[in-house]
Motif scaffolding. Sequence first.
Motif, PDB file in Angstrom:
ATOM      1  N   THR A   1      46.377  35.974  37.173  1.00  0.00           N
ATOM      2  CA  THR A   1      46.397  37.410  37.200  1.00  0.00           C
ATOM      3  C   THR A   1      45.101  38.091  36.626  1.00  0.00           C
ATOM      4  O   THR A   1      44.843  37.690  35.615  1.00  0.00           O
ATOM      5  CB  THR A   1      47.610  38.032  36.176  1.00  0.00           C
ATOM      6  N   ASP A   2      44.361  39.019  37.382  1.00  0.00           N
ATOM      7  CA  ASP A   2      42.995  39.620  37.089  1.00  0.00           C
ATOM      8  C   ASP A   2      43.393  41.201  36.490  1.00  0.00           C
ATOM      9  O   ASP A   2      44.004  41.697  37.112  1.00  0.00           O
ATOM     10  CB  ASP A   2      42.126  39.851  38.111  1.00  0.00           C
ATOM     11  N   GLU A   3      43.133  41.009  35.222  1.00  0.00           N
ATOM     12  CA  GLU A   3      43.461  42.652  34.718  1.00  0.00           C
ATOM     13  C   GLU A   3      42.228  43.153  34.354  1.00  0.00           C
ATOM     14  O   GLU A   3      41.576  42.836  33.230  1.00  0.00           O
ATOM     15  CB  GLU A   3      44.504  42.437  33.683  1.00  0.00           C
ATOM     16  N   MET A   4      41.671  44.023  35.009  1.00  0.00           N
ATOM     17  CA  MET A   4      40.470  44.698  34.733  1.00  0.00           C
ATOM     18  C   MET A   4      40.863  46.308  34.380  1.00  0.00           C
ATOM     19  O   MET A   4      41.867  46.607  34.979  1.00  0.00           O
ATOM     20  CB  MET A   4      39.310  44.708  35.709  1.00  0.00           C
ATOM     21  N   ALA A   5      39.908  47.132  34.180  1.00  0.00           N
ATOM     22  CA  ALA A   5      40.411  48.500  33.986  1.00  0.00           C
ATOM     23  C   ALA A   5      40.594  48.961  35.503  1.00  0.00           C
ATOM     24  O   ALA A   5      39.670  49.097  36.302  1.00  0.00           O
ATOM     25  CB  ALA A   5      39.266  49.206  33.259  1.00  0.00           C
ATOM     26  N   GLY A   6      41.685  49.730  35.639  1.00  0.00           N
ATOM     27  CA  GLY A   6      42.152  50.215  36.833  1.00  0.00           C
ATOM     28  C   GLY A   6      42.631  49.414  38.086  1.00  0.00           C
ATOM     29  O   GLY A   6      42.497  49.969  39.216  1.00  0.00           O
ATOM     30  N   LYS A   7      42.434  48.096  37.553  1.00  0.00           N
ATOM     31  CA  LYS A   7      43.044  46.926  38.562  1.00  0.00           C
ATOM     32  C   LYS A   7      43.727  46.126  38.247  1.00  0.00           C
ATOM     33  O   LYS A   7      43.463  45.445  37.226  1.00  0.00           O
ATOM     34  CB  LYS A   7      41.530  46.556  39.350  1.00  0.00           C
ATOM     35  N   THR A   8      45.033  45.739  38.899  1.00  0.00           N
ATOM     36  CA  THR A   8      45.767  44.937  38.825  1.00  0.00           C
ATOM     37  C   THR A   8      46.008  43.862  39.710  1.00  0.00           C
ATOM     38  O   THR A   8      46.207  44.216  41.001  1.00  0.00           O
ATOM     39  CB  THR A   8      47.144  45.014  38.049  1.00  0.00           C
ATOM     40  N   VAL A   9      45.831  42.455  39.750  1.00  0.00           N
ATOM     41  CA  VAL A   9      46.140  41.678  40.853  1.00  0.00           C
ATOM     42  C   VAL A   9      47.006  40.568  40.383  1.00  0.00           C
ATOM     43  O   VAL A   9      46.804  39.707  39.855  1.00  0.00           O
ATOM     44  CB  VAL A   9      44.679  40.980  41.329  1.00  0.00           C
ATOM     45  N   TRP A  10      47.838  40.404  41.523  1.00  0.00           N
ATOM     46  CA  TRP A  10      48.812  39.355  41.493  1.00  0.00           C
ATOM     47  C   TRP A  10      48.662  38.326  42.601  1.00  0.00           C
ATOM     48  O   TRP A  10      48.369  38.884  43.572  1.00  0.00           O
ATOM     49  CB  TRP A  10      50.367  39.771  41.582  1.00  0.00           C
ATOM     50  N   ARG A  11      48.717  37.317  42.403  1.00  0.00           N
ATOM     51  CA  ARG A  11      48.664  36.270  43.472  1.00  0.00           C
ATOM     52  C   ARG A  11      50.074  35.438  43.637  1.00  0.00           C
ATOM     53  O   ARG A  11      50.163  34.919  42.578  1.00  0.00           O
ATOM     54  CB  ARG A  11      47.414  35.337  43.448  1.00  0.00           C
ATOM     55  N   THR A 147      48.211  38.379  48.068  1.00  0.00           N
ATOM     56  CA  THR A 147      47.528  38.756  47.097  1.00  0.00           C
ATOM     57  C   THR A 147      47.735  40.163  47.037  1.00  0.00           C
ATOM     58  O   THR A 147      47.797  41.040  48.038  1.00  0.00           O
ATOM     59  CB  THR A 147      45.789  38.622  47.048  1.00  0.00           C
ATOM     60  N   ILE A 148      48.344  40.927  45.814  1.00  0.00           N
ATOM     61  CA  ILE A 148      48.840  42.205  45.637  1.00  0.00           C
ATOM     62  C   ILE A 148      47.903  42.981  44.704  1.00  0.00           C
ATOM     63  O   ILE A 148      47.703  42.358  43.368  1.00  0.00           O
ATOM     64  CB  ILE A 148      50.282  42.239  45.290  1.00  0.00           C
ATOM     65  N   SER A 149      47.356  43.706  44.907  1.00  0.00           N
ATOM     66  CA  SER A 149      46.175  44.511  44.181  1.00  0.00           C
ATOM     67  C   SER A 149      46.589  45.881  44.159  1.00  0.00           C
ATOM     68  O   SER A 149      47.064  46.831  45.014  1.00  0.00           O
ATOM     69  CB  SER A 149      44.784  44.550  44.717  1.00  0.00           C
TER      70      SER A 149
END
Length: 170
Positions: A1-11, A147-149
């Motif tokens: 899981t990448d979690e940056m400001a304003g963006k979440t990504v699930w793979r 990949t869900i962003s």
Amino acid sequence: TDEMAGKTVWRVEVADETATAALAADIAALLKNGDTVTLAGDLGAGKTTFARALIRKLLDDPAIEAPSPTFTLMQIYEGETARIVHADFYRIGSASELSGLGWEEAVEDAIVLAEWAERAPEVLPPDRLDVRLSFADADNRDARRVTISGYGAFAARLKSFKSLRELLRR
Ligand code: ADP
Ligand code: MG
């Protein structure tokens, strides 16, 4: 899981079409009228399959056919609570062509599911859910990487989405 400001990504990897549909049905819980979901990936990756499962869940109708909008360009579904526009921009040359089809009126207050959205990115809101499907394994025709962003408001919604977390843990 990448979690940056304003963006979440699930793979997540799914084993077959049934698993793709289950994932899409899960995602339906995140959506309300006015939301946009883009579906990216090569031909046959499963964009329409994913959209169909979402439409069935949102309309609470497992029998609805939900054909590919490749030739109609957009299919509109009027449910009791959800209004859905399922579009495919593959054959669209430009955003102005979409205007000619009444895009702006059609998508007002609708849940928009757009395949090949990258062909007319101008018509898409920056706050949205992007779903990318790809073939996960050259030796397995049924496996897909998904990949869900989530951007903007969707970043937080996706981040706190327990049901998908549970799915990823399986
Ligand atoms: P696209 O809209 O991306 O071109 P479709 O959803 O129309 O793709 O087609 C996907 C094809 O791949 C269907 O024939 C479906 O049965 C098959 N398939 C096999 N495994 C999967 C999977 N895991 N997820 C989605 N589709 C799958
Ligand atoms: Mg398709």
